[in-house]
Motif scaffolding. Sequence first.
Motif, PDB file in Angstrom:
ATOM      1  N   LEU A 112     -20.034  65.988  -3.648  1.00  0.00           N
ATOM      2  CA  LEU A 112     -18.790  65.193  -3.817  1.00  0.00           C
ATOM      3  C   LEU A 112     -17.968  65.504  -4.835  1.00  0.00           C
ATOM      4  CD1 LEU A 112     -19.678  61.981  -2.287  1.00  0.00           C
ATOM      5  CD2 LEU A 112     -18.978  63.926  -1.140  1.00  0.00           C
ATOM      6  N   SER A 163     -11.374  64.084  -4.413  1.00  0.00           N
ATOM      7  CA  SER A 163     -10.780  62.981  -3.871  1.00  0.00           C
ATOM      8  C   SER A 163     -11.968  62.327  -3.402  1.00  0.00           C
ATOM      9  CB  SER A 163      -9.871  63.182  -2.743  1.00  0.00           C
ATOM     10  OG  SER A 163      -8.860  64.120  -2.885  1.00  0.00           O
ATOM     11  N   VAL A 211     -15.630  57.621  -3.229  1.00  0.00           N
ATOM     12  CA  VAL A 211     -17.049  57.258  -3.257  1.00  0.00           C
ATOM     13  C   VAL A 211     -17.401  56.207  -4.213  1.00  0.00           C
ATOM     14  CG1 VAL A 211     -18.686  58.857  -4.491  1.00  0.00           C
ATOM     15  CG2 VAL A 211     -19.470  57.805  -2.427  1.00  0.00           C
ATOM     16  N   VAL A 231     -18.781  47.460  -3.219  1.00  0.00           N
ATOM     17  CA  VAL A 231     -19.832  46.975  -2.826  1.00  0.00           C
ATOM     18  C   VAL A 231     -20.551  46.122  -3.646  1.00  0.00           C
ATOM     19  CG1 VAL A 231     -22.576  47.408  -2.063  1.00  0.00           C
ATOM     20  CG2 VAL A 231     -20.546  48.946  -1.193  1.00  0.00           C
ATOM     21  N   ILE A 235     -18.590  42.937  -3.773  1.00  0.00           N
ATOM     22  CA  ILE A 235     -19.006  41.866  -2.657  1.00  0.00           C
ATOM     23  C   ILE A 235     -20.357  41.223  -2.891  1.00  0.00           C
ATOM     24  CG2 ILE A 235     -19.269  41.672  -0.132  1.00  0.00           C
ATOM     25  CD1 ILE A 235     -17.271  44.046   0.015  1.00  0.00           C
ATOM     26  N   ILE A 258      -5.303  62.583  -0.319  1.00  0.00           N
ATOM     27  CA  ILE A 258      -5.557  61.352  -0.174  1.00  0.00           C
ATOM     28  C   ILE A 258      -4.604  60.412  -0.861  1.00  0.00           C
ATOM     29  CG2 ILE A 258      -7.272  59.171  -0.641  1.00  0.00           C
ATOM     30  CD1 ILE A 258      -9.556  61.297  -0.125  1.00  0.00           C
ATOM     31  N   PHE A 310      -3.242  57.169  -2.207  1.00  0.00           N
ATOM     32  CA  PHE A 310      -3.783  55.879  -2.598  1.00  0.00           C
ATOM     33  C   PHE A 310      -2.517  54.961  -2.436  1.00  0.00           C
ATOM     34  CE2 PHE A 310      -7.992  55.161  -4.145  1.00  0.00           C
ATOM     35  CZ  PHE A 310      -8.333  56.410  -4.189  1.00  0.00           C
ATOM     36  N   GLN A 357      -4.610  46.218  -0.312  1.00  0.00           N
ATOM     37  CA  GLN A 357      -5.875  46.810  -0.738  1.00  0.00           C
ATOM     38  C   GLN A 357      -7.010  46.672   0.224  1.00  0.00           C
ATOM     39  OE1 GLN A 357      -6.919  45.172  -4.450  1.00  0.00           O
ATOM     40  NE2 GLN A 357      -5.376  46.239  -5.700  1.00  0.00           N
ATOM     41  N   LEU A 400      -8.999  50.234   2.048  1.00  0.00           N
ATOM     42  CA  LEU A 400     -10.353  50.684   1.924  1.00  0.00           C
ATOM     43  C   LEU A 400     -11.099  50.686   3.307  1.00  0.00           C
ATOM     44  CD1 LEU A 400     -11.535  48.607  -1.133  1.00  0.00           C
ATOM     45  CD2 LEU A 400     -11.485  50.992  -0.845  1.00  0.00           C
ATOM     46  N   PHE A 402      -9.718  53.910   4.589  1.00  0.00           N
ATOM     47  CA  PHE A 402     -10.480  55.252   4.044  1.00  0.00           C
ATOM     48  C   PHE A 402     -11.825  55.535   4.853  1.00  0.00           C
ATOM     49  CE2 PHE A 402      -8.222  54.860  -0.426  1.00  0.00           C
ATOM     50  CZ  PHE A 402      -7.239  55.647  -0.092  1.00  0.00           C
ATOM     51  N   GLN A 407     -17.977  42.555   5.179  1.00  0.00           N
ATOM     52  CA  GLN A 407     -17.069  43.716   4.841  1.00  0.00           C
ATOM     53  C   GLN A 407     -18.323  44.779   4.441  1.00  0.00           C
ATOM     54  OE1 GLN A 407     -13.442  43.589   2.772  1.00  0.00           O
ATOM     55  NE2 GLN A 407     -12.515  44.433   4.754  1.00  0.00           N
ATOM     56  N   ILE A 408     -19.384  44.275   4.229  1.00  0.00           N
ATOM     57  CA  ILE A 408     -20.331  45.137   3.231  1.00  0.00           C
ATOM     58  C   ILE A 408     -20.817  46.343   4.386  1.00  0.00           C
ATOM     59  CG2 ILE A 408     -22.522  44.069   3.736  1.00  0.00           C
ATOM     60  CD1 ILE A 408     -22.406  44.260   0.349  1.00  0.00           C
ATOM     61  N   PHE A 420     -18.511  49.058   4.198  1.00  0.00           N
ATOM     62  CA  PHE A 420     -18.653  49.962   2.667  1.00  0.00           C
ATOM     63  C   PHE A 420     -19.862  50.860   2.786  1.00  0.00           C
ATOM     64  CE2 PHE A 420     -15.644  46.859   1.400  1.00  0.00           C
ATOM     65  CZ  PHE A 420     -14.464  47.749   1.236  1.00  0.00           C
ATOM     66  N   LEU A 421     -20.941  50.290   3.302  1.00  0.00           N
ATOM     67  CA  LEU A 421     -21.970  51.030   3.224  1.00  0.00           C
ATOM     68  C   LEU A 421     -22.240  52.392   4.254  1.00  0.00           C
ATOM     69  CD1 LEU A 421     -24.839  47.955   3.128  1.00  0.00           C
ATOM     70  CD2 LEU A 421     -24.159  49.559   1.401  1.00  0.00           C
ATOM     71  N   PHE A 441     -19.196  53.698   4.919  1.00  0.00           N
ATOM     72  CA  PHE A 441     -18.445  54.577   4.008  1.00  0.00           C
ATOM     73  C   PHE A 441     -19.245  55.321   3.432  1.00  0.00           C
ATOM     74  CE2 PHE A 441     -14.849  54.748   0.648  1.00  0.00           C
ATOM     75  CZ  PHE A 441     -14.219  55.899   1.131  1.00  0.00           C
ATOM     76  N   ILE A 442     -19.938  54.897   2.477  1.00  0.00           N
ATOM     77  CA  ILE A 442     -20.898  55.567   1.258  1.00  0.00           C
ATOM     78  C   ILE A 442     -21.838  56.481   1.930  1.00  0.00           C
ATOM     79  CG2 ILE A 442     -22.524  55.183  -0.406  1.00  0.00           C
ATOM     80  CD1 ILE A 442     -21.202  52.850  -1.161  1.00  0.00           C
ATOM     81  N   LEU A 487     -19.988  59.438   3.529  1.00  0.00           N
ATOM     82  CA  LEU A 487     -19.483  60.324   2.493  1.00  0.00           C
ATOM     83  C   LEU A 487     -20.806  61.188   2.001  1.00  0.00           C
ATOM     84  CD1 LEU A 487     -16.962  58.364   0.069  1.00  0.00           C
ATOM     85  CD2 LEU A 487     -16.709  60.591   1.650  1.00  0.00           C
TER      86      LEU A 487
END
Lengths: 325, 291
Positions: free
Chosen positions: A108, A111, A116, A123, A126, B39, B41, B223, B227, B230, B268-269, B272-273, B275-276, B279
């Motif tokens: 990666l 962007s 990431v 994460v 949260i 991207i 932002f 915001q 996210l 994205f 929401q977690i 994001f998990l 997402f990561i 990626l």
Amino acid sequence: MTFRDIVPIIAVIALLAFVPVFVTANTVLNFLVFTLIIALTAQGWNILGGFGGQFSFGHAAFFGTGAYAAALLQVRLGINPWIAFAIGAMAGAAVGWMIGYLSFRSGLRGSYFALVTLAFAEVLRILANAATFTGGAAGVLIKLHVRPENFQFESRSAFFWIALALVGAVLVLTRWIERSRFGAQLVAVRENEAAAKALGVDTLRVKLGAITLSGAVTAAAGCLYAQYFLYVDANIAYGTWISVEAILAPIIGGLGTVFGPLVGAVALHGLGEVTKLAAGSVPGIDLMVFGVLLVVAVGFAPDGILGLLRRLRRSAQLSGAPRHA
Amino acid sequence: MMYSPAIIAEAVVNGLMTGAIYALIALGLTLVYGVLHIINFAHGALLTAAMFAVWAVHVAFGLDPYLAILPLTPLFFGLGYAVQRFVIGPASHGSDSNILLVTLGLSIAIENALLAGFRSDTRSLNTDYGFQVVELGPLLLSKPRLIGFGAAVLVTVLLWLLLSRTDTGKAIRAVAKEKLGASLVGIDVAHVYAVTFGLGCACLAVAACLLMPTFYVNPRIGQAFVLVAFTIVVLGGMGSIPGALLGGLFIGVVESLCGLFLGDSLGQIGIFLIFILVLLVRPTGMFGAKA
């Protein structure tokens, strides 16, 4: 690195060290300590972003880890705050290495890397907001117990000097990076990663080294924040505000330079205070100015304040000499 | 923990309805990425601005949020066009990392201008249909959210038609594929870039109008959405329109189910998990063709 390389650093730090002798107002010292904490955060970002060209949008991940580690180790486990501070910085390095390992191994960059890192910070935010041992949304309060061995001091000047010493240490570290083989490889990765690889630079190792150092420095700033304000919650520690601060200062001051983050942090927050004075109690006005400045800096002064100064000096030297077309 | 199938079904349907709006927001983002390879932002801050615009025209002129689509969509198209043409384009000198920073600066400036103008209060609209429900078998569905779902899918189809059937769409696709070639055959690349950015902002205006009957607005609201957007864009494949729609629906359901099983604060977690993970494992997404 020779002694001559660090003379300007010693001069600047020594000069700044006299500030509390003349300024004793608590509000001013508060402002100065806060600005130094931001400068330290930004110095961390600058190692990875400025020298390595890897723009992290989630340095809150390191700042927050440092802040929480410093606070939780002493509150929950009764560990001495000074030791907690050291562990906090190491925790930041570990998180840095981990995020770096995962993202750089997957190739990666640009962007994608920005996204990431942003996600990792979210994460953590949260999780810290929901877990019980972090105090959840209520946060962690460090008990007021003013003693030097508790990393709490009667006067704000003491904190100022500690923050200044840390900033100075990282200035030296950054100067070393600039002069070292590691730094040269890091800059090579920034300028052209494929070419650096072709020349035999172990780009993964170099980038990992940078993000680990970067994480440690920014986490140290987080520890300092927790120790100074004696309070941490998820939105302070892992909030996007600190990721943004970490990016802004080096870019405004001078990306990939030793003094850039410090100059940027002082300039930005000095300007922020002036705007707040001028605009009264309107919230967000200082940050609005920061945002516009970021656009203007990228557009017209890509080398920041230090770059502008260099350009001025050069044109002063050249004045009188015929100009090239 | 056991939940009755009806509760789970309701969560899934609710997730799909939220997901459609997410998809619309992600659509603007993915379109801009697909063509400009940047991207944006500032996308979240622009969404916040659009939501405040919906609120403002409602308070000032009593305009219904759904009717506000008519003036706000062209307005935001123009705004987006101008921002790309006169700010992002010139300030970034064509470098990717500069664009990243310029849009970040824009997002900070817009968000805090809204904060200075409207303060941090949360505002919402009062419409007489805000709480109306539609009965669908055993499920009770919120009427405005159902309308939002339908409209979001419709806009996606319209956008897809625009890109595949019109000359403007052809020019946009040409620039996305081969910038230099497109400019050699006489396409004004800077203009196409600005049109694309304008379309992305127009999507936001529609999304804001569909959101406001059931949602609230404050200067930081963008915001949270951006996210998620994205995530959808990465999941669906950067630049893919069907990917954005399917990704949006999927993420809506994931969020809804995570909220049901993990509670709101951890809900929401899951996003994001994903997402990561996407990626790290497959950054080209489910529908992305090229790396």
